[in-house]
Motif scaffolding. Structure first.
Motif, short mmCIF file in Angstrom:
data_model
loop_
_atom_site.label_atom_id
_atom_site.label_comp_id
_atom_site.label_asym_id
_atom_site.label_seq_id
_atom_site.Cartn_x
_atom_site.Cartn_y
_atom_site.Cartn_z
N TYR A 207 41.04 46.19 40.57
CA TYR A 207 40.07 46.90 39.73
C TYR A 207 40.13 46.35 38.30
CZ TYR A 207 39.75 50.54 43.38
OH TYR A 207 39.55 51.23 44.54
N ARG A 208 41.33 46.06 37.82
CA ARG A 208 41.46 45.53 36.46
C ARG A 208 40.86 44.14 36.35
NH1 ARG A 208 44.34 48.45 32.88
NH2 ARG A 208 45.49 50.25 33.71
N LEU A 209 40.94 43.35 37.42
CA LEU A 209 40.29 42.05 37.41
C LEU A 209 38.77 42.22 37.35
CD1 LEU A 209 42.35 40.06 40.07
CD2 LEU A 209 42.26 39.62 37.62
N ALA A 210 38.25 43.17 38.14
CA ALA A 210 36.80 43.39 38.17
C ALA A 210 36.28 43.93 36.85
CB ALA A 210 36.45 44.35 39.31
N VAL A 211 37.07 44.80 36.20
CA VAL A 211 36.58 45.44 34.98
C VAL A 211 36.50 44.44 33.83
CG1 VAL A 211 38.67 46.25 33.77
CG2 VAL A 211 36.65 47.75 33.94
N ARG A 212 37.19 43.32 33.94
CA ARG A 212 37.06 42.27 32.92
C ARG A 212 35.63 41.75 32.85
NH1 ARG A 212 42.36 38.48 34.20
NH2 ARG A 212 43.97 40.04 33.70
N SER A 213 34.92 41.85 33.96
CA SER A 213 33.51 41.44 34.01
C SER A 213 32.58 42.63 33.84
CB SER A 213 33.22 40.72 35.33
OG SER A 213 34.00 39.56 35.47
N GLU A 214 33.11 43.71 33.26
CA GLU A 214 32.34 44.92 32.97
C GLU A 214 31.79 45.57 34.24
OE1 GLU A 214 32.34 46.25 30.00
OE2 GLU A 214 33.46 44.56 29.20
N HIS A 215 32.57 45.56 35.31
CA HIS A 215 32.15 46.22 36.55
C HIS A 215 32.29 47.73 36.37
CE1 HIS A 215 31.82 47.38 40.71
NE2 HIS A 215 31.59 46.14 41.07
N PRO A 216 31.17 48.50 36.37
CA PRO A 216 31.28 49.94 36.10
C PRO A 216 32.02 50.70 37.19
CG PRO A 216 29.04 49.36 36.77
CD PRO A 216 29.78 48.08 36.58
N GLY A 217 31.88 50.27 38.45
CA GLY A 217 32.61 50.93 39.53
C GLY A 217 34.11 50.79 39.35
N ALA A 218 34.55 49.63 38.89
CA ALA A 218 35.98 49.41 38.67
C ALA A 218 36.50 50.30 37.55
CB ALA A 218 36.23 47.94 38.35
N ALA A 219 35.70 50.47 36.49
CA ALA A 219 36.10 51.36 35.40
C ALA A 219 36.25 52.79 35.91
CB ALA A 219 35.08 51.30 34.27
N SER A 220 35.31 53.20 36.76
CA SER A 220 35.38 54.54 37.35
C SER A 220 36.64 54.72 38.19
CB SER A 220 34.14 54.78 38.20
OG SER A 220 34.21 56.02 38.87
N ARG A 221 36.93 53.73 39.02
CA ARG A 221 38.12 53.82 39.87
C ARG A 221 39.40 53.85 39.03
NH1 ARG A 221 38.10 55.30 45.28
NH2 ARG A 221 35.94 55.05 45.95
N LEU A 222 39.42 53.08 37.96
CA LEU A 222 40.59 53.09 37.09
C LEU A 222 40.75 54.44 36.41
CD1 LEU A 222 40.33 49.50 35.58
CD2 LEU A 222 42.20 50.38 37.00
N GLY A 223 39.63 55.10 36.14
CA GLY A 223 39.71 56.46 35.61
C GLY A 223 40.38 57.39 36.61
N GLY A 224 40.01 57.24 37.89
CA GLY A 224 40.63 58.06 38.93
C GLY A 224 42.11 57.77 39.08
N VAL A 225 42.49 56.50 38.99
CA VAL A 225 43.90 56.12 39.09
C VAL A 225 44.69 56.75 37.93
CG1 VAL A 225 45.52 54.19 38.93
CG2 VAL A 225 43.48 53.98 40.37
#
Length: 452
Positions: A207-225
């Motif tokens: 998820y952290r790799l994906a969020v580097r490219s501004e992936h909104p789903g990854a940011a959401s999942r990281l919020g849940g984590v």
């Protein structure tokens, strides 16, 4: 062999050689005129060069006619160049035949010719044609060729094809391959896969790799984590990052976290944005917030009504209470007499919501209509909820039939769909109509068992 770029000072020499029948000189002369913007002269010299056997000129004429001339002539020139083994000409020819004429079979043969000559783009296009015709094995073969040459889109597609077939090792292999190539969606999908297989630590890495490219789903999942760790401040930062992209569920979650942090103004902002976007749960919570924190009964009633009209049962009950207290007993009774059916508002286990999201993405590939994540999550969450009391799941269908009175065939259908979602490869993805039928069974089952 690369053809040196012509220079203005070369014109006289090139013209003399071209007029004497030198096809190579004629080709370079055509390039010189093309650089000047003299399309007519470029075409004339390329035609002379092509007639003399110059393949590059035939290819250039194909491009020229595709942009400025006729489709038929473009096809003719591309065929001349492709017939000599020119892979780029074969790709352009196949693309024209496929996209302009709809001639799949002839396009496929030219894509195959180019792919066998080493064209990565041709291998990918051929793989997609095979996918569309249901030739999964051949599609995988061509996707592998493209992926081996560095095509991250084909590596991503191979991950999904493996996931749908239940091939776990291949799923991880290809999504890892695409992730290494910088494909953010593959990193996100791999995070979902690891979450679904109960590896939240591994999921967080991707998820952290994906969020580097501004992936909104990854940011959401990281919020849940972050929430599972009890880190409300980090959760807020991630949910707000995802919410800023317009995701209603993350706007709502940002509101919840802000309430927990005591920032009621920010909570109202995020609940308000989600409510205005049509989220009934956010509208209900905005109503609660306005009444509890700002003593705004009119505002609370407004948002309760908004949520109740969208089917939020608890909002309907709260609205009825407010109406009754303000002397509008008749209207209050209308809401109490015919409240909306109970909505599914339980948070699903992360592995279940991850499975739902992967199934939605899988069904939405290649221009398909993705199954709604919320509905898939509700089906999986309902099954988890109603079977939790079972110590021996051997006769789960019989047990549920006896407890609920629902026909065994309906429950068996629910079992088959949830099984396909949890264990890809054991059955096909459900159709939209099938999902609606199973969703109705899940809601009926919860109602009969007294569960919400």
């Amino acid at each position: 062999m690369a053809v040196p770029a012509p220079r203005v000072g070369d014109e006289a020499e090139l013209l003399a050689s071209a007029q004497a029948g030198d096809a190579h000189a004629a080709h370079r002369l055509g390039k010189l005129y093309a650089q000047r913007g003299d399309r007519a002269s470029a075409r004339r010299w390329w035609e002379r060069a092509a007639a003399g056997g110059n393949v590059d000129s035939a290819y250039n004429l194909g491009i020229w006619h595709e942009q400025h001339g006729s489709l038929e002539e473009a096809v003719s020139w591309y065929e001349m160049a492709a017939g000599t083994g020119d892979a780029e000409a074969a790709v352009n020819l196949a693309t024209l035949l496929l996209e302009q004429r709809g001639d799949v079979q002839t396009a496929r043969s030219w894509f195959e010719s180019a792919a066998r000559a080493g064209s990565r783009s041709a291998a990918r296009r051929l793989a997609l044609i095979c996918e569309d015709s249901g030739e999964t094995a051949q599609a995988c073969e061509w996707h592998r060729r493209a992926a081996a040459e560095g095509d991250v889109l084909s590596a991503h597609d191979l991950g999904f094809l493996a996931y749908a077939a239940g091939e776990d090792a291949e799923t991880v292999r290809w999504w890892e391959c695409a992730t290494r190539g910088g494909h953010a969606e593959s990193a996100y999908c791999l995070g979902l896969y690891l979450h679904a297989t109960r590896d939240p630590e591994g999921a967080e890495i991707y998820y952290r790799l994906a969020v580097r490219s501004e992936h909104p789903g990854a940011a959401s999942r990281l919020g849940g984590v972050a929430l599972t760790r009890g880190d409300l401040r980090e959760a807020r930062a991630w949910f707000e990052r995802a919410a800023a992209t317009g995701r209603l569920e993350d706007q709502r979650m940002a509101g919840f976290v802000c309430v927990e942090l005591g920032d009621c103004a920010a909570a109202g902002h995020w609940f308000g944005r989600a409510a205005a976007g049509g989220d009934p749960e956010a509208a209900f919570n905005l109503g609660l917030l306005l009444i509890a924190e700002f003593d705004d009964l009119a505002g609370g009633q407004h948002w309760f009504r908004h949520a109740a009209r969208a089917g939020h049962r608890t909002a309907a009950v709260e609205l009825a209470g407010l109406l009754k207290a303000s002397g509008r007993a008749a209207e209050a009774q209308e809401w109490l007499a015919d409240p909306p059916p109970p909505a599914w508002d339980r948070p699903a286990e992360p592995e279940l919501s991850a499975r739902a999201e992967l199934a939605s993405a899988a069904t939405g590939r290649r221009g398909g209509m993705p199954l709604p994540v919320a509905e898939l999550t509700e089906v999986l969450g309902t099954w988890d909820l109603v079977t939790r009391p079972l110590h021996d799941p051997a006769d789960v269908v019989g047990w549920l039939v006896r407890r609920s009175g629902i026909h065994a065939s309906a429950i068996e259908h629910l079992v088959s769909v949830q099984g396909a979602l949890l264990r890809p490869g054991t059955g096909p993805w459900p159709s939209r109509g099938e999902l609606q039928h199973v969703l109705a069974t899940a809601r009926d089952l919860r109602g009969r068992l007294g569960l919400r």
